[in-house]
Motif scaffolding. Sequence first.
Motif, PDB file in Angstrom:
ATOM      1  N   GLY A 187       0.790  -1.228   0.000  1.00 42.27           N
ATOM      2  CA  GLY A 187       0.000   0.000   0.000  1.00 42.27           C
ATOM      3  C   GLY A 187       0.819   1.273   0.000  1.00 42.27           C
ATOM      4  N   HIS A 188       2.083   1.211  -0.452  1.00 46.22           N
ATOM      5  CA  HIS A 188       2.980   2.380  -0.450  1.00 46.22           C
ATOM      6  C   HIS A 188       3.040   3.040   0.920  1.00 46.22           C
ATOM      7  CE1 HIS A 188       3.703   2.477  -4.770  1.00 46.22           C
ATOM      8  NE2 HIS A 188       2.431   2.261  -4.946  1.00 46.22           N
ATOM      9  N   GLY A 189       2.919   2.268   2.008  1.00 43.15           N
ATOM     10  CA  GLY A 189       2.840   2.912   3.315  1.00 43.15           C
ATOM     11  C   GLY A 189       3.915   2.490   4.293  1.00 43.15           C
ATOM     12  N   VAL A 190       5.085   2.064   3.799  1.00 46.57           N
ATOM     13  CA  VAL A 190       6.107   1.557   4.718  1.00 46.57           C
ATOM     14  C   VAL A 190       7.067   2.688   5.106  1.00 46.57           C
ATOM     15  CG1 VAL A 190       7.949  -0.111   5.023  1.00 46.57           C
ATOM     16  CG2 VAL A 190       5.950  -0.711   3.662  1.00 46.57           C
ATOM     17  N   PRO A 191       7.243   2.958   6.421  1.00 48.54           N
ATOM     18  CA  PRO A 191       8.194   3.995   6.839  1.00 48.54           C
ATOM     19  C   PRO A 191       9.630   3.620   6.470  1.00 48.54           C
ATOM     20  CG  PRO A 191       6.884   3.189   8.701  1.00 48.54           C
ATOM     21  CD  PRO A 191       6.602   2.293   7.545  1.00 48.54           C
ATOM     22  N   ALA A 192      10.497   4.651   6.318  1.00 49.55           N
ATOM     23  CA  ALA A 192      11.843   4.424   5.787  1.00 49.55           C
ATOM     24  C   ALA A 192      12.683   3.465   6.635  1.00 49.55           C
ATOM     25  CB  ALA A 192      12.572   5.753   5.616  1.00 49.55           C
ATOM     26  N   TYR A 229       9.656   0.504  -4.132  1.00 45.23           N
ATOM     27  CA  TYR A 229       8.319   0.942  -4.541  1.00 45.23           C
ATOM     28  C   TYR A 229       7.396   1.096  -3.327  1.00 45.23           C
ATOM     29  CZ  TYR A 229       9.287  -0.392  -9.426  1.00 45.23           C
ATOM     30  OH  TYR A 229       9.786  -0.504 -10.689  1.00 45.23           O
ATOM     31  N   THR A 230       7.788   0.538  -2.187  1.00 42.12           N
ATOM     32  CA  THR A 230       6.835   0.430  -1.074  1.00 42.12           C
ATOM     33  C   THR A 230       6.763   1.682  -0.194  1.00 42.12           C
ATOM     34  OG1 THR A 230       8.498  -0.570   0.338  1.00 42.12           O
ATOM     35  CG2 THR A 230       7.105  -2.074  -0.908  1.00 42.12           C
ATOM     36  N   THR A 231       7.610   2.691  -0.417  1.00 43.26           N
ATOM     37  CA  THR A 231       7.581   3.857   0.466  1.00 43.26           C
ATOM     38  C   THR A 231       6.575   4.897  -0.029  1.00 43.26           C
ATOM     39  OG1 THR A 231       9.326   4.954  -0.773  1.00 43.26           O
ATOM     40  CG2 THR A 231      10.006   3.573   1.065  1.00 43.26           C
ATOM     41  N   LYS A 232       6.232   5.834   0.875  1.00 36.22           N
ATOM     42  CA  LYS A 232       5.252   6.857   0.532  1.00 36.22           C
ATOM     43  C   LYS A 232       5.828   7.904  -0.414  1.00 36.22           C
ATOM     44  CE  LYS A 232       1.385   7.949   3.535  1.00 36.22           C
ATOM     45  NZ  LYS A 232       1.195   6.617   4.149  1.00 36.22           N
ATOM     46  N   ARG A 281      11.499  10.947  -0.930  1.00 33.51           N
ATOM     47  CA  ARG A 281      12.353  11.181   0.226  1.00 33.51           C
ATOM     48  C   ARG A 281      12.533   9.901   1.048  1.00 33.51           C
ATOM     49  NH1 ARG A 281      12.918  16.531   3.063  1.00 33.51           N
ATOM     50  NH2 ARG A 281      11.913  17.442   1.265  1.00 33.51           N
ATOM     51  N   ASP A 282      11.437   9.198   1.288  1.00 31.31           N
ATOM     52  CA  ASP A 282      11.503   7.947   2.047  1.00 31.31           C
ATOM     53  C   ASP A 282      12.267   6.859   1.280  1.00 31.31           C
ATOM     54  OD1 ASP A 282      10.227   8.926   4.213  1.00 31.31           O
ATOM     55  OD2 ASP A 282       8.288   8.004   3.793  1.00 31.31           O
ATOM     56  N   ALA A 283      12.143   6.863  -0.050  1.00 29.67           N
ATOM     57  CA  ALA A 283      12.874   5.860  -0.834  1.00 29.67           C
ATOM     58  C   ALA A 283      14.378   6.070  -0.670  1.00 29.67           C
ATOM     59  CB  ALA A 283      12.484   5.944  -2.309  1.00 29.67           C
ATOM     60  N   ARG A 284      14.817   7.337  -0.728  1.00 24.39           N
ATOM     61  CA  ARG A 284      16.242   7.625  -0.521  1.00 24.39           C
ATOM     62  C   ARG A 284      16.673   7.211   0.876  1.00 24.39           C
ATOM     63  NH1 ARG A 284      15.366  12.948  -3.364  1.00 24.39           N
ATOM     64  NH2 ARG A 284      14.949  13.814  -1.300  1.00 24.39           N
ATOM     65  N   TRP A 317      19.181   3.517   5.408  1.00 23.54           N
ATOM     66  CA  TRP A 317      18.963   2.592   6.527  1.00 23.54           C
ATOM     67  C   TRP A 317      19.326   1.174   6.129  1.00 23.54           C
ATOM     68  CZ3 TRP A 317      18.923   4.565  11.023  1.00 23.54           C
ATOM     69  CH2 TRP A 317      18.344   5.810  11.252  1.00 23.54           C
ATOM     70  N   ALA A 318      18.961   0.801   4.892  1.00 25.30           N
ATOM     71  CA  ALA A 318      19.250  -0.561   4.435  1.00 25.30           C
ATOM     72  C   ALA A 318      20.746  -0.839   4.503  1.00 25.30           C
ATOM     73  CB  ALA A 318      18.740  -0.758   3.008  1.00 25.30           C
ATOM     74  N   LEU A 319      21.571   0.062   3.950  1.00 25.03           N
ATOM     75  CA  LEU A 319      23.006  -0.209   3.928  1.00 25.03           C
ATOM     76  C   LEU A 319      23.602  -0.129   5.333  1.00 25.03           C
ATOM     77  CD1 LEU A 319      25.353  -1.090   2.251  1.00 25.03           C
ATOM     78  CD2 LEU A 319      25.934   1.284   1.857  1.00 25.03           C
ATOM     79  N   LEU A 320      23.047   0.751   6.179  1.00 19.98           N
ATOM     80  CA  LEU A 320      23.532   0.797   7.567  1.00 19.98           C
ATOM     81  C   LEU A 320      23.281  -0.552   8.245  1.00 19.98           C
ATOM     82  CD1 LEU A 320      24.692   2.580   9.880  1.00 19.98           C
ATOM     83  CD2 LEU A 320      22.332   2.992  10.551  1.00 19.98           C
ATOM     84  N   PHE A 321      22.061  -1.084   8.094  1.00 19.78           N
ATOM     85  CA  PHE A 321      21.721  -2.366   8.722  1.00 19.78           C
ATOM     86  C   PHE A 321      22.543  -3.506   8.132  1.00 19.78           C
ATOM     87  CE2 PHE A 321      17.325  -0.411   9.615  1.00 19.78           C
ATOM     88  CZ  PHE A 321      17.705  -0.050  10.892  1.00 19.78           C
ATOM     89  N   ILE A 322      22.741  -3.466   6.823  1.00 17.26           N
ATOM     90  CA  ILE A 322      23.536  -4.505   6.175  1.00 17.26           C
ATOM     91  C   ILE A 322      24.998  -4.369   6.607  1.00 17.26           C
ATOM     92  CG2 ILE A 322      24.441  -5.294   3.945  1.00 17.26           C
ATOM     93  CD1 ILE A 322      21.673  -4.417   2.780  1.00 17.26           C
TER      94      ILE A 322
END
Lengths: 572, 106
Positions: A38-43, A270-273, A276-279, A284-289
Motif C-alpha cells: 500500500g505504499h505505506g512503509v516507513p523508511a 516501490y513500497t515507500t510513501k 524522500r523515504d525511498a532515498r 537505513w538498508a546499507l547501515l543495517f547490512i
Amino acid sequence: MSDIQVWTLIWVIVTFSLYLFIAWRSRVADTEGFYVAGHGVPAVANGAAVAADWMSAASFISMAGLIAFQGYGGSVYLMGWTGGYVLLALLLAPYLRKFGKYTVPDFVGDRYSETARAVAAIAAIFVSLTYVAGQMRGVGIVFSRYVGIEIFGDAVIGGVLIGMAVVFFYAVLGGMKGITWTQVAQYSVLIIAYLIPAIAIAYTLSGNPIPQLSFGGIARDLNELQRELGFSGYTTPFTDPSRNMLNMLLITGSLMIGTAGLPHVIVRFYTTKTVRDARASAFWALLFIGILYTTAPAVGVFAKTNFIQDVNGASLNSLPQWVVDWQDAGLITIEDKNGDGQVQFAPGEASDPDSANEITPDLDIMVLATPQIAGLPAIVVGLVAAGGLAAALSTASGLLLVIASSVAHDFYYKRFRRDATEAQQLRAGRIAMACAIVVAGWFGINPPAFVGQVVAFAFGLAAASFFPIIVLGIFWKRANAKGAVAGMATGLIFTGAYILATVPDEAGAIFFGLDPFLGISPEGIGTIGAILNFTVTIVVSRMTAPPPQKMMDVIEEVRYPDPGSATTTQAH
Amino acid sequence: MDDSQRQEYWRTNLTLMAALLTCWFLVSYVFGILLVEPLNNIVINGFPMGFWFAQQGSIVTFIFLIGVYVWRMDRLDDEYGVGRQEEKRVADEVRAAREQEEGQQP
C-alpha cells in the motif's frame, strides 16, 4: 536430545510464532497491499526489510567461512554486496519510486515495449527461482543439523516443509505487507544472532569486545600462523589466480551491478510513501547490512584462528567435540595420511594424496560452528541456528513475491487479462504465490546439480540484463525499445554463454569447463556483460527512431519530486 | 518548478552524484584493489591499510556516501519546496505515451 537441540527448538518456536503473529496482524485485502504494501512503509522499517530481504542464507551462514579461507580475496563479497547499494541509492531508488509501479518488468515494459517486458519477466523469474531454491535448501540443512524433525523419514524434507508452511502462511495472507513486517522482525533476529557470538569471541581473543576494531591484531597473528603452515599471509592480496587484480576488479563490479539489478531488492523501493523515504530507506538498508558486513570479516579471522589452533596438531583420539559433531554430519573430512595419529593442516585438499593437508571443512559450517568452537553456551548456539533460518526465510519470501508478481501481474494481468477485477488480480497473485512456494520447496528437496553454481551467477545475469537498461531508461531520454531489447539480449546471451562455457564441467553436465579467456573468472563476467548491454543499447537506440516526444516528457517528470502542496489532487 | 529551476535542480543532483560516485570508486576499486599493495605497507592498529579498505573502510564509506546523498537531496527538495507528500506515480503516463505512439490503445 542434546542441550543445543533443545535450545534451537525453543528459539525456532519463539521466532516462528512471532512471524506468524505479525503476518496475521498485517493481512491485506487489495493488490496495492499485496504487491507494494500500500505504499505505506516507513523508511527505517523499509531499510530493515531490505536488509533482511537482501541478506540470505549465503550472507549469514556462508560468507564469513568463504572469507576465512580466501583472506583478502574474500573482499569481493564485502565490497560487491555493499557497494551495489550506492548505485541503487543514487541511480535507481528515487526514480523508480517516482515511477511507482509494482515490478521491475513493469518499468521495463512501460518504458520500452511489451517484448522488453516479457524478456525482463522471464529473466526475473529465472534469477529469483534459482536463488530461492538455495534458500529453501538452507532452511532444510539448518533444520536437519539442529532440530531433526523427520517427515517422510528425512530431516531435510521435514525442515523444507516446515519452512514452506510458515512462508506460505505469511506470504499468501499478507503479500508484500505481511512480508515487510515479518522481515523487520527477521532482521532483528538475525543481527542479534550474528553479533552475540562475534562480540563474545572478540572479547575472548583480544580483550576488546568490538569485532570491527579488534580483528586487526588477530589478523596479524594469523598471517604468522598461516606462513608457518606453508600458506600465504591472510591479508596478502592476489595469491590465487581466480582472485588476481583483474578478477578482483571484475568480480567486485559484477556483484555491485548485480546487487543494484536484483528484482527482489529493487521492488522494495516501490513500497515507500515519498521519494524522500525511498532515498532514506537506501541509507537505513546499507547501515543495517553494514553492521553484519563489517562484522563478517572479523568473524572470518576469528574462525580461521580458532580453527587452526584447535585442529592443527590435535590428536585423532581426542578431537574437539565440534569437530566430531560436524564430522558426523559429513561436513568435515579428516584423513591421517602420514599415520602419525595427529591432524596436520596444510595447503590443498584432504582428499588429494599429493597434499600434506589432512583436514578439509565445508566452508558453510564456520559461522554455525564458531559459537561452539569458542565454547559459548547452548542457548547461543541455538540462537545462531534461528538467525540462519531468519536469513533464509526472509530472502525466500521476498523472492517468492517477485516470482508471484511476475507471473500474476506481468503475464496474467498485463498480457492476457487486462479486464481482470481487483479481486481476480488478488486471487491470481495468491495462487501464483502458492505455486511458487511449492516449486521452490521441490527444488529445495531435490536441488538440480547446478543450482549452487547458478545462484552465484544470478548476479552476473542480473548485472548484464536489468541494471544498464533501467539506468539508461531514467538518465537518457533517447534510449528506445529496440536498443533496450537488443542490449538486454546481448548482455544475457553473452554472460550466460561465457558462464556455461567456462564453469568446470564437474559442476554439472550443462557446463563445458573450457579455459577462461585471459583468465577471467566466470564470476566476474557480468561486468563485461553489463558494459556490452550499455554499449549495444546506446548504439542501437542512436541508429533507430527516438521515442515519442510525449514519452521523453514523462521521463523528464520522473526526475523531479512533486511539489509539496496544491497539486495533491493529481495523486493517482 | 519552472524550466530554469528544473535544470538547476537536475544539475545539482548530477554534480552531487558525480562527486559521490568518484568517492565510491576511489575507496573500493582504487584503495581496496589497485593500490592495495602499496597501502598494505601502512599498518594501523594491526590492519594493513589496503586490506582494511577492502574489508572495512569501503563499507563504512559507502554508508557515509548514501548518508550525504540523503541529507543533501532532502535539503535540495526543501529549497525547491518539493517531495514532502505522497508521490503521484507516473507509470500510467509512461505507458499511455508509449501506447499512443504504437497506436494500440487498450
